[in-house]
Design an enzyme around this catalytic site. Structure first.
Site, PDB file in Angstrom:
ATOM      1  N   HIS A  83       0.841  -1.194   0.000  1.00 61.01           N
ATOM      2  CA  HIS A  83       0.000   0.000   0.000  1.00 61.01           C
ATOM      3  C   HIS A  83       0.876   1.243   0.000  1.00 61.01           C
ATOM      4  O   HIS A  83       1.787   1.351   0.816  1.00 61.01           O
ATOM      5  CB  HIS A  83      -0.896   0.006   1.234  1.00 61.01           C
ATOM      6  CG  HIS A  83      -1.890   1.111   1.204  1.00 61.01           C
ATOM      7  ND1 HIS A  83      -3.154   0.965   0.724  1.00 61.01           N
ATOM      8  CD2 HIS A  83      -1.764   2.400   1.544  1.00 61.01           C
ATOM      9  CE1 HIS A  83      -3.781   2.125   0.778  1.00 61.01           C
ATOM     10  NE2 HIS A  83      -2.956   3.013   1.278  1.00 61.01           N
ATOM     11  N   TYR A 213      -7.522  10.747   5.111  1.00 63.81           N
ATOM     12  CA  TYR A 213      -7.420  11.650   6.262  1.00 63.81           C
ATOM     13  C   TYR A 213      -8.311  12.859   5.973  1.00 63.81           C
ATOM     14  O   TYR A 213      -8.026  13.614   5.028  1.00 63.81           O
ATOM     15  CB  TYR A 213      -5.992  12.143   6.449  1.00 63.81           C
ATOM     16  CG  TYR A 213      -4.987  11.073   6.840  1.00 63.81           C
ATOM     17  CD1 TYR A 213      -5.058  10.443   8.079  1.00 63.81           C
ATOM     18  CD2 TYR A 213      -3.942  10.714   5.980  1.00 63.81           C
ATOM     19  CE1 TYR A 213      -4.127   9.471   8.446  1.00 63.81           C
ATOM     20  CE2 TYR A 213      -3.006   9.750   6.343  1.00 63.81           C
ATOM     21  CZ  TYR A 213      -3.109   9.140   7.574  1.00 63.81           C
ATOM     22  OH  TYR A 213      -2.186   8.186   7.937  1.00 63.81           O
ATOM     23  N   PRO A 305      -1.656   6.296  17.830  1.00 62.30           N
ATOM     24  CA  PRO A 305      -1.754   5.581  16.542  1.00 62.30           C
ATOM     25  C   PRO A 305      -1.817   6.505  15.335  1.00 62.30           C
ATOM     26  O   PRO A 305      -1.934   6.039  14.219  1.00 62.30           O
ATOM     27  CB  PRO A 305      -3.035   4.744  16.681  1.00 62.30           C
ATOM     28  CG  PRO A 305      -3.799   5.351  17.785  1.00 62.30           C
ATOM     29  CD  PRO A 305      -2.863   6.128  18.646  1.00 62.30           C
ATOM     30  N   LYS A 309       2.879   3.672  14.150  1.00 55.79           N
ATOM     31  CA  LYS A 309       4.270   3.298  14.426  1.00 55.79           C
ATOM     32  C   LYS A 309       4.426   2.236  15.514  1.00 55.79           C
ATOM     33  O   LYS A 309       5.481   1.607  15.615  1.00 55.79           O
ATOM     34  CB  LYS A 309       5.071   4.529  14.887  1.00 55.79           C
ATOM     35  CG  LYS A 309       5.153   5.651  13.898  1.00 55.79           C
ATOM     36  CD  LYS A 309       6.067   5.299  12.742  1.00 55.79           C
ATOM     37  CE  LYS A 309       6.234   6.450  11.783  1.00 55.79           C
ATOM     38  NZ  LYS A 309       6.407   6.045  10.415  1.00 55.79           N
ATOM     39  N   TYR A 400       6.761   8.672   7.055  1.00 52.88           N
ATOM     40  CA  TYR A 400       5.473   7.974   7.173  1.00 52.88           C
ATOM     41  C   TYR A 400       5.679   6.463   7.124  1.00 52.88           C
ATOM     42  O   TYR A 400       5.090   5.720   7.905  1.00 52.88           O
ATOM     43  CB  TYR A 400       4.586   8.435   6.007  1.00 52.88           C
ATOM     44  CG  TYR A 400       3.135   8.026   6.073  1.00 52.88           C
ATOM     45  CD1 TYR A 400       2.358   8.308   7.189  1.00 52.88           C
ATOM     46  CD2 TYR A 400       2.525   7.409   4.978  1.00 52.88           C
ATOM     47  CE1 TYR A 400       1.011   7.966   7.222  1.00 52.88           C
ATOM     48  CE2 TYR A 400       1.180   7.068   5.007  1.00 52.88           C
ATOM     49  CZ  TYR A 400       0.438   7.345   6.130  1.00 52.88           C
ATOM     50  OH  TYR A 400      -0.879   7.000   6.163  1.00 52.88           O
TER      51      TYR A 400
HETATM   52  P1  RFL Z   1       0.821  -5.574  22.920  1.00 54.59           P
HETATM   53  O1  RFL Z   1       0.403  -5.886  21.541  1.00 54.59           O
HETATM   54  O2  RFL Z   1      -0.084  -4.735  23.759  1.00 54.59           O
HETATM   55  O3  RFL Z   1       1.096  -6.948  23.658  1.00 54.59           O
HETATM   56  C1  RFL Z   1       1.349  -6.994  25.036  1.00 54.59           C
HETATM   57  C2  RFL Z   1       0.926  -8.356  25.516  1.00 54.59           C
HETATM   58  O4  RFL Z   1       1.223  -8.457  26.918  1.00 54.59           O
HETATM   59  C3  RFL Z   1       0.127  -9.074  27.582  1.00 54.59           C
HETATM   60  N1  RFL Z   1       0.175  -8.660  28.998  1.00 54.59           N
HETATM   61  C4  RFL Z   1       0.625  -9.448  29.968  1.00 54.59           C
HETATM   62  N2  RFL Z   1       1.084 -10.719  29.960  1.00 54.59           N
HETATM   63  C5  RFL Z   1       1.486 -11.256  31.135  1.00 54.59           C
HETATM   64  N3  RFL Z   1       1.420 -10.571  32.313  1.00 54.59           N
HETATM   65  C6  RFL Z   1       0.965  -9.297  32.366  1.00 54.59           C
HETATM   66  N4  RFL Z   1       0.917  -8.628  33.534  1.00 54.59           N
HETATM   67  C7  RFL Z   1       0.542  -8.683  31.160  1.00 54.59           C
HETATM   68  N5  RFL Z   1       0.054  -7.460  30.840  1.00 54.59           N
HETATM   69  C8  RFL Z   1      -0.156  -7.468  29.521  1.00 54.59           C
HETATM   70  C9  RFL Z   1      -1.090  -8.579  26.824  1.00 54.59           C
HETATM   71  O5  RFL Z   1      -2.199  -9.465  27.022  1.00 54.59           O
HETATM   72  C10 RFL Z   1      -0.573  -8.593  25.384  1.00 54.59           C
HETATM   73  O6  RFL Z   1      -0.790  -9.822  24.748  1.00 54.59           O
HETATM   74  O7  RFL Z   1       2.262  -4.849  22.977  1.00 54.59           O
HETATM   75  P2  RFL Z   1       3.516  -4.941  21.977  1.00 54.59           P
HETATM   76  O8  RFL Z   1       3.916  -6.353  21.701  1.00 54.59           O
HETATM   77  O9  RFL Z   1       4.481  -4.014  22.571  1.00 54.59           O
HETATM   78  O10 RFL Z   1       2.970  -4.348  20.585  1.00 54.59           O
HETATM   79  C11 RFL Z   1       2.574  -3.011  20.480  1.00 54.59           C
HETATM   80  C12 RFL Z   1       1.433  -2.889  19.472  1.00 54.59           C
HETATM   81  O11 RFL Z   1       0.401  -3.790  19.818  1.00 54.59           O
HETATM   82  C13 RFL Z   1       0.869  -1.457  19.424  1.00 54.59           C
HETATM   83  O12 RFL Z   1       1.914  -0.516  19.494  1.00 54.59           O
HETATM   84  C14 RFL Z   1       0.092  -1.209  18.120  1.00 54.59           C
HETATM   85  O13 RFL Z   1      -1.087  -1.967  18.100  1.00 54.59           O
HETATM   86  C15 RFL Z   1      -0.238   0.283  17.939  1.00 54.59           C
HETATM   87  N6  RFL Z   1      -1.092   0.509  16.749  1.00 54.59           N
HETATM   88  C16 RFL Z   1      -0.545   0.510  15.492  1.00 54.59           C
HETATM   89  N7  RFL Z   1       0.783   0.289  15.314  1.00 54.59           N
HETATM   90  C17 RFL Z   1       1.307   0.226  14.052  1.00 54.59           C
HETATM   91  O14 RFL Z   1       2.538   0.027  13.921  1.00 54.59           O
HETATM   92  N8  RFL Z   1       0.523   0.365  12.921  1.00 54.59           N
HETATM   93  C18 RFL Z   1      -0.834   0.586  13.021  1.00 54.59           C
HETATM   94  O15 RFL Z   1      -1.514   0.668  11.981  1.00 54.59           O
HETATM   95  C19 RFL Z   1      -1.412   0.688  14.342  1.00 54.59           C
HETATM   96  N9  RFL Z   1      -2.749   0.862  14.503  1.00 54.59           N
HETATM   97  C20 RFL Z   1      -2.478   0.680  16.935  1.00 54.59           C
HETATM   98  C21 RFL Z   1      -3.285   0.849  15.778  1.00 54.59           C
HETATM   99  C22 RFL Z   1      -3.065   0.680  18.213  1.00 54.59           C
HETATM  100  C23 RFL Z   1      -4.424   0.872  18.346  1.00 54.59           C
HETATM  101  N10 RFL Z   1      -4.962   0.909  19.664  1.00 54.59           N
HETATM  102  C24 RFL Z   1      -5.875  -0.049  20.144  1.00 54.59           C
HETATM  103  C25 RFL Z   1      -4.362   1.810  20.618  1.00 54.59           C
HETATM  104  C26 RFL Z   1      -4.655   1.019  15.910  1.00 54.59           C
HETATM  105  C27 RFL Z   1      -5.244   1.039  17.197  1.00 54.59           C
HETATM  106  C28 RFL Z   1      -6.731   1.238  17.314  1.00 54.59           C
END
Ligand code: RFL
Length: 403
Positions: A83, A213, A305, A309, A400
């Site tokens: 994309h 956007y 978000p 990143k 980006y």
């Molecule tokens: P995660 O994915 O939150 O995983 C953390 C894991 O730890 C578990 N956990 C525990 N396990 C054991 N003991 C505990 N005490 C624990 N506490 C928590 C959780 O259950 C979970 O499984 O963190 P990680 O691996 O650091 O990854 C980060 C990403 O998930 C996050 O930064 C992204 O989702 C942000 N984000 C986006 N990032 C992108 O690079 N591209 C995107 O297009 C993008 N879109 C988004 C997003 C985040 C969003 N939200 C919900 C804020 C869109 C949205 C809506």
């Protein structure tokens, strides 16, 4: 390992205990196993919950390279879609940036985070990786020494302890790793951007072949394809309003108005299957290490978000951490561990800076009296520069997609 495992009485040991099975923890687990380092992942959620958590979707070119380098990209290659285009809709008209042909010429790969997590988990388990589901880390102890322990609550509610040489905190913003840092051990930089979004997932095909956007006096609206059947939308949202405050009808009407569908064509509607209130905020911990406890992903730094990143930083940091831990545990060389935090922070601050730039590009200024008109004029000037200046466009494209 199954969730019905019986209570463990004695403590267990792994060279690296990884907290959390998100993108950071699973990439780290796979890379450590590939390097022959003994590790275990402790994940609070049950396996089924983990598989259903829809979040990110836009993977940076560097993320794809990392996953390919380690043979973790099979699903991504088969189902991910390249994309490279985004469209801005403003009061003055619309313009498109084919960022895949600007700057370094890199594109995103659209691949839902839950699919990536499922792939990484499958690789990890196929190679015999240990993971304990429904096991919540409660606290990390003794991180300032070289024999840290992690206390956990097991699926049946009973306590257990894991011993390790290193603990990797990949358990997100509210995890045990952050909570276990003693006061003053790291600096905590925070910023509240003063903007709230409602993140929506709709069972509807994308309505345009670009990221959309919309900058509108009523607030920002965003459109991001996820799959041919599912689209993510964002609406700038009144602070403090619950996710269910508006009916589906009102949400679609608001999206249509802000995305100026009268001028540019209708949105494909569908059932809204997820609503998440997101207060746009950022934070960075510095350094990302306290003794034998190392942080990666959202546990290390939270990023709004707005610039997509977070998951990309998580993958990048996991690769750096895997290399550093492997050198320390296999070669006795701790230089890479010593420089881990500084290497990550360079990428983190760069991403934070761009994310903040995007927030200012996309939103009307928060209510702050006389400055509002001034800030809105700056935003319009920024949009105009993006529309007309090739230099700004190249800069935008590099930041980006880059990480
Ligand atoms: P995660 O994915 O939150 O995983 C953390 C894991 O730890 C578990 N956990 C525990 N396990 C054991 N003991 C505990 N005490 C624990 N506490 C928590 C959780 O259950 C979970 O499984 O963190 P990680 O691996 O650091 O990854 C980060 C990403 O998930 C996050 O930064 C992204 O989702 C942000 N984000 C986006 N990032 C992108 O690079 N591209 C995107 O297009 C993008 N879109 C988004 C997003 C985040 C969003 N939200 C919900 C804020 C869109 C949205 C809506």
């Amino acid at each position: 390992m199954t969730e019905s495992q019986k209570t463990r009485v004695a403590s267990e040991y792994a060279e690296v205990v990884i907290l959390g099975a998100g993108p950071a923890g699973l990439v780290l687990g796979n890379l450590l196993r590939g390097a022959g380092v003994d590790c275990v992942i402790l994940e609070r959620s049950a396996r089924t919950q983990l598989a259903g958590r829809a979040r990110a979707g836009y993977l940076a070119a560097n993320t794809v390279r990392i996953l390919a380098r380690h043979g973790l990209d099979d699903g991504l290659r088969r189902r991910g879609r390249p994309h490279g285009s985004c469209e801005f809709r403003t009061g003055g008209g619309r313009f498109r940036l084919d960022y895949g042909g600007l700057g370094r010429g890199e594109r995103h790969t659209v691949y839902p985070q839950q699919q990536l997590v499922a792939d990484l988990l499958a690789y990890y388990q196929q190679t015999g990786g240990r993971i304990e589901f429904a096991t919540e880390a409660l606290a990390v102890h003794g991180a300032d020494g070289d024999r840290p322990t992690v206390t956990v609550r097991q699926p049946d509610g009973s306590p257990a302890t894991w011993r390790a040489s290193y603990v990797a905190g990949c358990d997100g913003r509210h995890g045990a790793a952050r909570r276990s840092l003693p006061p003053g051990a790291v600096r905590h930089h925070r910023r509240d951007h003063g903007v709230t979004w409602l993140g929506l997932l709709a069972e509807a095909p994308p309505s345009l072949d670009a990221v959309g956007y919309a900058v509108h006096p009523r607030g920002f609206a965003g459109h991001m394809a996820r799959t041919p059947e599912v689209t993510r939308y964002y609406l700038q949202w009144p602070a403090g309003a619950p996710a269910g405050a508006w009916s589906e009808e009102r949400i679609w009407a608001e999206l249509a108005q802000r995305m100026r569908t009268e001028a540019y064509g209708p949105l494909q509607r569908g059932r809204i299957v997820q609503r998440t209130v997101i207060e746009l905020g950022s934070d960075v911990l510095e350094p990302l290490r306290h003794g034998s406890l190392l942080l990666a992903g959202d546990a290390a730094s939270l990023i709004s978000p707005a610039a997509a990143k977070g998951a990309n930083l998580a993958v990048l940091e996991a690769e750096l951490l895997a290399q550093a831990l492997t050198s320390a545990l296999r070669g006795g060389d701790t230089d890479a561990l010593d420089s881990y935090s500084a290497r990550c922070l360079t990428h983190i601050w760069r991403a934070q800076e761009f994310s903040q730039w995007m927030i200012r590009l996309l939103h009307a200024a928060p209510e702050n009296g006389g400055e509002t008109l001034f800030q809105d004029a700056l935003r319009n000037s920024r949009l105009e520069s993006l529309r007309t200046s090739r230099t700004t466009q190249d800069w935008f494209a590099d930041h980006y997609v880059g990480i």
